[in-house]
Design a protein around this motif. Structure first.
Motif, mmCIF file in Angstrom:
data_model
loop_
_atom_site.group_PDB
_atom_site.id
_atom_site.type_symbol
_atom_site.label_atom_id
_atom_site.label_comp_id
_atom_site.label_asym_id
_atom_site.label_seq_id
_atom_site.Cartn_x
_atom_site.Cartn_y
_atom_site.Cartn_z
ATOM 1 N N TYR A 16 0.732 -1.223 0.099
ATOM 2 C CA TYR A 16 0.116 0.084 -0.021
ATOM 3 C C TYR A 16 0.801 1.285 -0.101
ATOM 4 N N PRO A 17 1.895 1.441 1.031
ATOM 5 C CA PRO A 17 2.704 2.539 0.866
ATOM 6 C C PRO A 17 3.601 2.974 -0.561
ATOM 7 N N ASP A 18 3.418 2.102 -1.217
ATOM 8 C CA ASP A 18 4.291 2.166 -2.779
ATOM 9 C C ASP A 18 3.286 1.985 -4.015
ATOM 10 N N ALA A 19 1.954 2.003 -3.443
ATOM 11 C CA ALA A 19 0.906 2.130 -4.554
ATOM 12 C C ALA A 19 0.271 3.356 -4.770
ATOM 13 N N VAL A 20 -0.784 3.340 -5.735
ATOM 14 C CA VAL A 20 -1.746 4.340 -6.003
ATOM 15 C C VAL A 20 -2.984 4.235 -5.033
ATOM 16 N N PRO A 21 -3.276 5.119 -4.037
ATOM 17 C CA PRO A 21 -4.251 4.536 -3.198
ATOM 18 C C PRO A 21 -5.637 4.824 -3.789
ATOM 19 N N GLY A 22 -6.521 4.182 -3.193
ATOM 20 C CA GLY A 22 -7.968 4.397 -3.746
ATOM 21 C C GLY A 22 -8.603 5.934 -3.360
ATOM 22 N N PRO A 23 -9.654 6.197 -3.675
ATOM 23 C CA PRO A 23 -10.296 7.480 -3.278
ATOM 24 C C PRO A 23 -10.540 7.620 -1.871
ATOM 25 N N GLY A 24 -10.882 8.876 -1.454
ATOM 26 C CA GLY A 24 -11.280 9.221 -0.237
ATOM 27 C C GLY A 24 -12.983 9.501 -0.130
ATOM 28 N N PRO A 25 -13.609 9.471 1.028
ATOM 29 C CA PRO A 25 -12.683 9.118 2.348
ATOM 30 C C PRO A 25 -12.485 7.450 2.356
ATOM 31 N N LEU A 26 -11.311 6.925 3.075
ATOM 32 C CA LEU A 26 -11.186 5.537 3.135
ATOM 33 C C LEU A 26 -12.269 4.775 3.714
ATOM 34 N N PRO A 27 -12.732 4.074 3.633
ATOM 35 C CA PRO A 27 -13.376 3.213 4.482
ATOM 36 C C PRO A 27 -12.744 2.655 5.584
ATOM 37 N N GLY A 28 -13.287 2.368 6.768
ATOM 38 C CA GLY A 28 -12.451 2.134 7.877
ATOM 39 C C GLY A 28 -11.653 0.797 7.844
ATOM 40 N N SER A 67 -12.780 4.166 -9.082
ATOM 41 C CA SER A 67 -12.604 5.264 -7.955
ATOM 42 C C SER A 67 -13.878 6.341 -8.507
ATOM 43 N N ARG A 68 -13.912 6.662 -9.796
ATOM 44 C CA ARG A 68 -15.006 7.551 -10.045
ATOM 45 C C ARG A 68 -16.458 7.082 -9.694
ATOM 46 N N LEU A 69 -16.654 5.805 -9.872
ATOM 47 C CA LEU A 69 -17.977 5.361 -9.865
ATOM 48 C C LEU A 69 -18.111 5.058 -8.396
ATOM 49 N N TRP A 70 -17.135 4.730 -7.460
ATOM 50 C CA TRP A 70 -17.448 4.436 -6.099
ATOM 51 C C TRP A 70 -17.938 5.937 -5.530
ATOM 52 N N GLN A 71 -17.204 6.955 -5.806
ATOM 53 C CA GLN A 71 -17.457 8.386 -5.336
ATOM 54 C C GLN A 71 -18.958 8.837 -5.667
ATOM 55 N N LEU A 72 -19.279 8.358 -7.025
ATOM 56 C CA LEU A 72 -20.596 8.460 -7.197
ATOM 57 C C LEU A 72 -21.776 8.054 -6.341
ATOM 58 N N GLY A 73 -21.360 6.994 -5.616
ATOM 59 C CA GLY A 73 -22.294 5.969 -4.872
ATOM 60 C C GLY A 73 -22.609 4.842 -5.689
ATOM 61 N N ALA A 74 -22.025 4.442 -6.877
ATOM 62 C CA ALA A 74 -22.476 3.373 -7.376
ATOM 63 C C ALA A 74 -22.043 2.192 -6.894
ATOM 64 N N PRO A 75 -22.919 0.963 -7.005
ATOM 65 C CA PRO A 75 -22.693 -0.473 -6.330
ATOM 66 C C PRO A 75 -21.344 -1.182 -7.106
ATOM 67 N N VAL A 76 -20.155 -0.747 -6.731
ATOM 68 C CA VAL A 76 -18.949 -1.207 -7.065
ATOM 69 C C VAL A 76 -18.098 -1.668 -6.159
ATOM 70 N N GLN A 84 -6.343 -0.009 -3.945
ATOM 71 C CA GLN A 84 -5.027 0.498 -4.553
ATOM 72 C C GLN A 84 -4.647 0.107 -5.907
ATOM 73 N N ARG A 85 -3.737 0.551 -6.678
ATOM 74 C CA ARG A 85 -3.229 0.136 -8.075
ATOM 75 C C ARG A 85 -1.634 0.054 -7.602
#
Length: 313
Positions: free
Chosen positions: A67-79, A177-186, A191-192
């Motif tokens: 994770y520290p070396d990867a491209v992180p997912g969008p925020g806010p991060l799930p717990g 990332s875009r769809l998750w931020q829109l609230g889509a069921p994905v 990370q990437r």
């Protein structure tokens, strides 16, 4: 994002389905082969999963979190997302194999802490084993930073095929990332890292959530699933998008909720000249499955409703 403008590229949706023996051949709603593994864990993987709860991962199966070396997912991060460099990842088995990528089950844990999470690692296969049968239309119009990269992709050299894999990975991560931020069921994209995506695992300790195509729902459940899918497709349409490769094989049903997966080819409806046709194809692939099970769907009416939601009429 641009795609082929040749309508012929979209006519034969099932051309790449692997041939099955004639007696077993049935109509498929997807251009992927029947998976070698479809989500059930082997007894060995179940044992690893159970043992890792009590004793921690075995040393030979363990690596530090990327994770520290990867491209992180969008925020806010799930717990449940573990971001600590001290976390470890343990391989638990293969969930699914496909033409372009395999999906593995990973347990991420923080030593000395009870926090753990299960992740799905989608890894694009080595160049000599990949068949990017949809990449021609997908890559058309995409700019390479260097002419050497463009030539490599066009000539399908090993280097070029690696670039293709990375572009698919980047595109899928961006779409999720875009769809998750829109609230889509994905699934949440954790990370990437190179050509590997780590995603929220949709399932339980016995295996991954089933595909819609694997279910035999009763009439009431059919109605509920269709209503939820229409809600999801409407949300995408309002954002000017459609899945682009939607079928009952690209929908998982997790805890009674349909979740969209396999999303590197999300289509922008207004920008893409084939957007309306691709939207109708997405609707048709789902509608035929529901209609075959007794829940009639008016394809023309449903497509018109989504077009209106996208502001195309």
């Amino acid at each position: 994002m641009r795609y082929s403008t040749d309508p012929a590229d979209y006519e034969d949706y099932e051309d790449f389905t692997e041939r099955e023996p004639r007696r077993a051949r049935r109509r498929r709603f997807d251009d992927e082969p029947r998976p070698i593994r479809s989500g059930r864990l082997t007894e060995e993987a179940k044992a690893l999963l159970e043992n890792s709860k009590d004793d921690g991962p075995a040393e030979e199966d363990e690596r530090y979190s990327s994770y520290p070396d990867a491209v992180p997912g969008p925020g806010p991060l799930p717990g449940w997302v573990l971001t600590e460099a001290a976390a470890t990842d343990t391989e638990l088995g293969v969930l699914k194999t496909g033409k372009e990528a395999d999906v593995h089950l990973i347990r991420r844990a923080l030593p000395g802490n009870e926090r753990t999470s299960l992740l799905a690692a989608k890894r694009y296969r080595p160049p000599e084993h990949r068949q990017f049968h949809r990449d021609a239309g997908y890559l058309e119009g995409r700019r390479m930073r260097k002419s050497r990269e463009l030539r490599a992709v066009q000539n399908r050299t090993a280097f070029g095929r690696n670039l293709i894999a990375e572009q698919w990975t980047i595109a899928e991560f961006a779409a999720l990332s875009r769809l998750w931020q829109l609230g889509a069921p994905v699934p949440y994209p954790v990370q990437r890292h190179g050509t590997e995506l780590l995603l929220e695992y949709l399932g339980d300790e016995s295996g991954a959530a089933p595909r819609l195509a694997e279910l035999r729902p009763d009439p009431g459940e059919l109605d509920r699933l269709w209503a939820q899918l229409i809600e999801a497709l409407t949300l995408l349409a309002e954002a000017g998008l459609t899945h682009g490769d939607l079928s009952p094989y690209n929908v998982l049903v997790h805890e009674g909720r349909p979740m969209l997966i396999d999303l590197p080819q999300v289509v922008e409806l207004v920008v893409n000249p084939n957007g309306p046709a691709i939207l109708e194809r997405d609707v048709t692939n789902l509608a035929r499955w529901f209609t075959a099970r007794g829940r009639h769907v008016d394809i023309e009416q449903t497509t018109a409703r989504l077009r209106a939601a996208a502001g195309m009429d």
